[in-house]
Design a protein around this motif. Sequence first.
Motif, PDB file in Angstrom:
ATOM      1  N   GLU A  91       0.817  -1.208   0.000  1.00 52.38           N
ATOM      2  CA  GLU A  91       0.000   0.000   0.000  1.00 52.38           C
ATOM      3  C   GLU A  91       0.854   1.263   0.000  1.00 52.38           C
ATOM      4  OE1 GLU A  91      -3.291   0.766  -0.091  1.00 52.38           O
ATOM      5  OE2 GLU A  91      -3.859  -1.311  -0.467  1.00 52.38           O
ATOM      6  N   SER A  92       2.099   1.153   0.489  1.00 53.15           N
ATOM      7  CA  SER A  92       2.989   2.322   0.586  1.00 53.15           C
ATOM      8  C   SER A  92       3.696   2.642  -0.726  1.00 53.15           C
ATOM      9  CB  SER A  92       4.044   2.089   1.680  1.00 53.15           C
ATOM     10  OG  SER A  92       3.424   1.912   2.934  1.00 53.15           O
ATOM     11  N   ARG A  93       3.553   1.776  -1.724  1.00 49.18           N
ATOM     12  CA  ARG A  93       4.164   2.051  -3.026  1.00 49.18           C
ATOM     13  C   ARG A  93       3.578   3.334  -3.613  1.00 49.18           C
ATOM     14  NH1 ARG A  93       6.216  -2.090  -6.569  1.00 49.18           N
ATOM     15  NH2 ARG A  93       4.987  -1.067  -8.198  1.00 49.18           N
ATOM     16  N   LEU A  94       4.418   4.107  -4.278  1.00 54.39           N
ATOM     17  CA  LEU A  94       3.979   5.385  -4.828  1.00 54.39           C
ATOM     18  C   LEU A  94       2.833   5.221  -5.824  1.00 54.39           C
ATOM     19  CD1 LEU A  94       4.242   8.433  -5.114  1.00 54.39           C
ATOM     20  CD2 LEU A  94       6.121   8.059  -6.737  1.00 54.39           C
ATOM     21  N   ASP A  95       2.926   4.228  -6.723  1.00 54.43           N
ATOM     22  CA  ASP A  95       1.848   4.064  -7.704  1.00 54.43           C
ATOM     23  C   ASP A  95       0.521   3.737  -7.033  1.00 54.43           C
ATOM     24  OD1 ASP A  95       2.640   1.514  -6.966  1.00 54.43           O
ATOM     25  OD2 ASP A  95       2.869   0.748  -9.002  1.00 54.43           O
ATOM     26  N   ASN A  96       0.569   2.964  -5.944  1.00 58.45           N
ATOM     27  CA  ASN A  96      -0.656   2.629  -5.231  1.00 58.45           C
ATOM     28  C   ASN A  96      -1.246   3.852  -4.541  1.00 58.45           C
ATOM     29  OD1 ASN A  96      -2.502   0.425  -4.016  1.00 58.45           O
ATOM     30  ND2 ASN A  96      -1.819   1.585  -2.239  1.00 58.45           N
ATOM     31  N   ILE A  97      -0.401   4.681  -3.943  1.00 59.49           N
ATOM     32  CA  ILE A  97      -0.902   5.865  -3.248  1.00 59.49           C
ATOM     33  C   ILE A  97      -1.494   6.867  -4.234  1.00 59.49           C
ATOM     34  CG2 ILE A  97      -0.141   7.909  -1.944  1.00 59.49           C
ATOM     35  CD1 ILE A  97       1.424   6.073  -0.158  1.00 59.49           C
ATOM     36  N   VAL A  98      -0.885   7.008  -5.399  1.00 57.12           N
ATOM     37  CA  VAL A  98      -1.447   7.875  -6.449  1.00 57.12           C
ATOM     38  C   VAL A  98      -2.845   7.370  -6.826  1.00 57.12           C
ATOM     39  CG1 VAL A  98      -1.220   8.565  -8.885  1.00 57.12           C
ATOM     40  CG2 VAL A  98       0.766   8.636  -7.361  1.00 57.12           C
ATOM     41  N   PHE A  99      -3.000   6.054  -6.909  1.00 57.04           N
ATOM     42  CA  PHE A  99      -4.301   5.442  -7.202  1.00 57.04           C
ATOM     43  C   PHE A  99      -5.285   5.679  -6.057  1.00 57.04           C
ATOM     44  CE2 PHE A  99      -6.719   1.435  -6.358  1.00 57.04           C
ATOM     45  CZ  PHE A  99      -7.708   1.611  -7.310  1.00 57.04           C
ATOM     46  N   ARG A 100      -4.850   5.443  -4.830  1.00 55.24           N
ATOM     47  CA  ARG A 100      -5.729   5.610  -3.669  1.00 55.24           C
ATOM     48  C   ARG A 100      -6.178   7.066  -3.493  1.00 55.24           C
ATOM     49  NH1 ARG A 100      -7.544   0.647  -2.771  1.00 55.24           N
ATOM     50  NH2 ARG A 100      -6.134  -0.788  -1.717  1.00 55.24           N
ATOM     51  N   LEU A 101      -5.342   8.013  -3.904  1.00 52.83           N
ATOM     52  CA  LEU A 101      -5.702   9.426  -3.789  1.00 52.83           C
ATOM     53  C   LEU A 101      -6.680   9.858  -4.875  1.00 52.83           C
ATOM     54  CD1 LEU A 101      -2.222  11.019  -2.915  1.00 52.83           C
ATOM     55  CD2 LEU A 101      -4.225  10.902  -1.411  1.00 52.83           C
ATOM     56  N   GLY A 102      -6.944   8.983  -5.830  1.00 54.68           N
ATOM     57  CA  GLY A 102      -7.886   9.303  -6.887  1.00 54.68           C
ATOM     58  C   GLY A 102      -7.278  10.080  -8.040  1.00 54.68           C
ATOM     59  N   ALA A 104      -5.379   8.878 -10.284  1.00 57.74           N
ATOM     60  CA  ALA A 104      -5.467   7.999 -11.451  1.00 57.74           C
ATOM     61  C   ALA A 104      -6.589   6.990 -11.216  1.00 57.74           C
ATOM     62  CB  ALA A 104      -4.147   7.275 -11.683  1.00 57.74           C
ATOM     63  N   PRO A 105      -7.293   6.566 -12.276  1.00 52.68           N
ATOM     64  CA  PRO A 105      -8.423   5.644 -12.113  1.00 52.68           C
ATOM     65  C   PRO A 105      -8.027   4.199 -11.818  1.00 52.68           C
ATOM     66  CG  PRO A 105      -8.084   6.128 -14.435  1.00 52.68           C
ATOM     67  CD  PRO A 105      -7.135   7.012 -13.670  1.00 52.68           C
ATOM     68  N   THR A 106      -6.804   3.810 -12.179  1.00 51.38           N
ATOM     69  CA  THR A 106      -6.324   2.453 -11.932  1.00 51.38           C
ATOM     70  C   THR A 106      -4.861   2.514 -11.496  1.00 51.38           C
ATOM     71  OG1 THR A 106      -5.526   2.121 -14.199  1.00 51.38           O
ATOM     72  CG2 THR A 106      -7.827   1.527 -13.745  1.00 51.38           C
ATOM     73  N   ARG A 107      -4.356   1.410 -10.969  1.00 48.12           N
ATOM     74  CA  ARG A 107      -2.940   1.373 -10.593  1.00 48.12           C
ATOM     75  C   ARG A 107      -2.048   1.449 -11.827  1.00 48.12           C
ATOM     76  NH1 ARG A 107      -5.208  -2.129  -6.768  1.00 48.12           N
ATOM     77  NH2 ARG A 107      -4.858  -1.491  -4.605  1.00 48.12           N
ATOM     78  N   ALA A 108      -2.501   0.854 -12.924  1.00 48.83           N
ATOM     79  CA  ALA A 108      -1.714   0.909 -14.165  1.00 48.83           C
ATOM     80  C   ALA A 108      -1.595   2.351 -14.652  1.00 48.83           C
ATOM     81  CB  ALA A 108      -2.363   0.038 -15.234  1.00 48.83           C
ATOM     82  N   ALA A 109      -2.690   3.097 -14.567  1.00 44.63           N
ATOM     83  CA  ALA A 109      -2.670   4.505 -14.966  1.00 44.63           C
ATOM     84  C   ALA A 109      -1.791   5.313 -14.020  1.00 44.63           C
ATOM     85  CB  ALA A 109      -4.090   5.065 -14.982  1.00 44.63           C
ATOM     86  N   ALA A 110      -1.836   4.970 -12.731  1.00 44.07           N
ATOM     87  CA  ALA A 110      -1.002   5.653 -11.735  1.00 44.07           C
ATOM     88  C   ALA A 110       0.474   5.405 -12.025  1.00 44.07           C
ATOM     89  CB  ALA A 110      -1.355   5.164 -10.332  1.00 44.07           C
ATOM     90  N   ARG A 111       0.779   4.172 -12.382  1.00 47.15           N
ATOM     91  CA  ARG A 111       2.153   3.799 -12.719  1.00 47.15           C
ATOM     92  C   ARG A 111       2.654   4.610 -13.911  1.00 47.15           C
ATOM     93  NH1 ARG A 111       4.573  -1.175 -11.412  1.00 47.15           N
ATOM     94  NH2 ARG A 111       6.375  -1.706 -12.694  1.00 47.15           N
ATOM     95  N   GLN A 112       1.773   4.837 -14.874  1.00 43.90           N
ATOM     96  CA  GLN A 112       2.130   5.612 -16.059  1.00 43.90           C
ATOM     97  C   GLN A 112       2.366   7.080 -15.704  1.00 43.90           C
ATOM     98  OE1 GLN A 112      -0.823   5.983 -19.304  1.00 43.90           O
ATOM     99  NE2 GLN A 112       0.772   5.175 -20.634  1.00 43.90           N
ATOM    100  N   LEU A 113       1.511   7.635 -14.849  1.00 43.44           N
ATOM    101  CA  LEU A 113       1.683   9.031 -14.434  1.00 43.44           C
ATOM    102  C   LEU A 113       3.016   9.226 -13.709  1.00 43.44           C
ATOM    103  CD1 LEU A 113      -1.866  10.042 -13.105  1.00 43.44           C
ATOM    104  CD2 LEU A 113      -0.753  10.819 -15.199  1.00 43.44           C
ATOM    105  N   VAL A 114       3.355   8.263 -12.868  1.00 40.49           N
ATOM    106  CA  VAL A 114       4.629   8.338 -12.140  1.00 40.49           C
ATOM    107  C   VAL A 114       5.796   8.245 -13.119  1.00 40.49           C
ATOM    108  CG1 VAL A 114       6.114   7.208 -10.435  1.00 40.49           C
ATOM    109  CG2 VAL A 114       3.655   7.399 -10.004  1.00 40.49           C
ATOM    110  N   GLY A 115       5.722   7.274 -14.026  1.00 38.34           N
ATOM    111  CA  GLY A 115       6.795   7.075 -15.001  1.00 38.34           C
ATOM    112  C   GLY A 115       7.000   8.261 -15.930  1.00 38.34           C
TER     113      GLY A 115
END
Length: 201
Positions: A91-102, A104-115
């Motif tokens: 849960e502490s992973r950055l991509d997951n927190i970006v997802f949990r904060l809303g 990004a709509p999915t973790r995959a999208a959050a991962r892309q925003l981070v990248g």
Amino acid sequence: MARYIGPKSRIARRFGEPIFGADKVLSKRNFPPGQHGNDRRRKQSEYGAQLAEKQKAKYTYGVLERQFHNMFNKAQKAEGITGEVLLQNLESRLDNIVFRLGIAPTRAAARQLVGHRHIVVDGQVVNIPSYSVKPGQVVGVREKAKSLEVIDASLAGFNHSKYPWLEWDDNSKSGKYLHKPDRADIPENIKEQLIVELYSK
């Protein structure tokens, strides 16, 4: 940056859960994939159940095998209940927190925003999805990215009170990671004890 890029609906059907988010295929075909997917299933062995739970956790959080194993070893050495610590670390992973904060709509999208360097931690750009966010740190949208439609669309109507370990500031489009979540607050349907039993063999 390694990640799973195969058919997501097939994986969701294997577990019978929308682990990648809303899935139209799963709602229509809520049975395992394959030629005999709709037949009566064989009784699952104890090992099979443990392995399936580990696979489900890996796919849910977008973590590959070696990385997941390393996270388990780290959780095993830490204080507390191993399975719960493992989920807290995921849960502490950055991509997951970006997802949990809303953001990004999915973790995959959050991962892309981070990248793509759209996310900052304490004001500094971080482009590593697996970055472990510490309690007290602030995760937000980079100034240049605040007008992105994908972020606005994801944030629209998002309920930020769902996760008590996060605090959202709408003005700055950022959220503070207050503390590691309690197991009862993590909504994922994962039986972490089965994962512990699998790795303990």
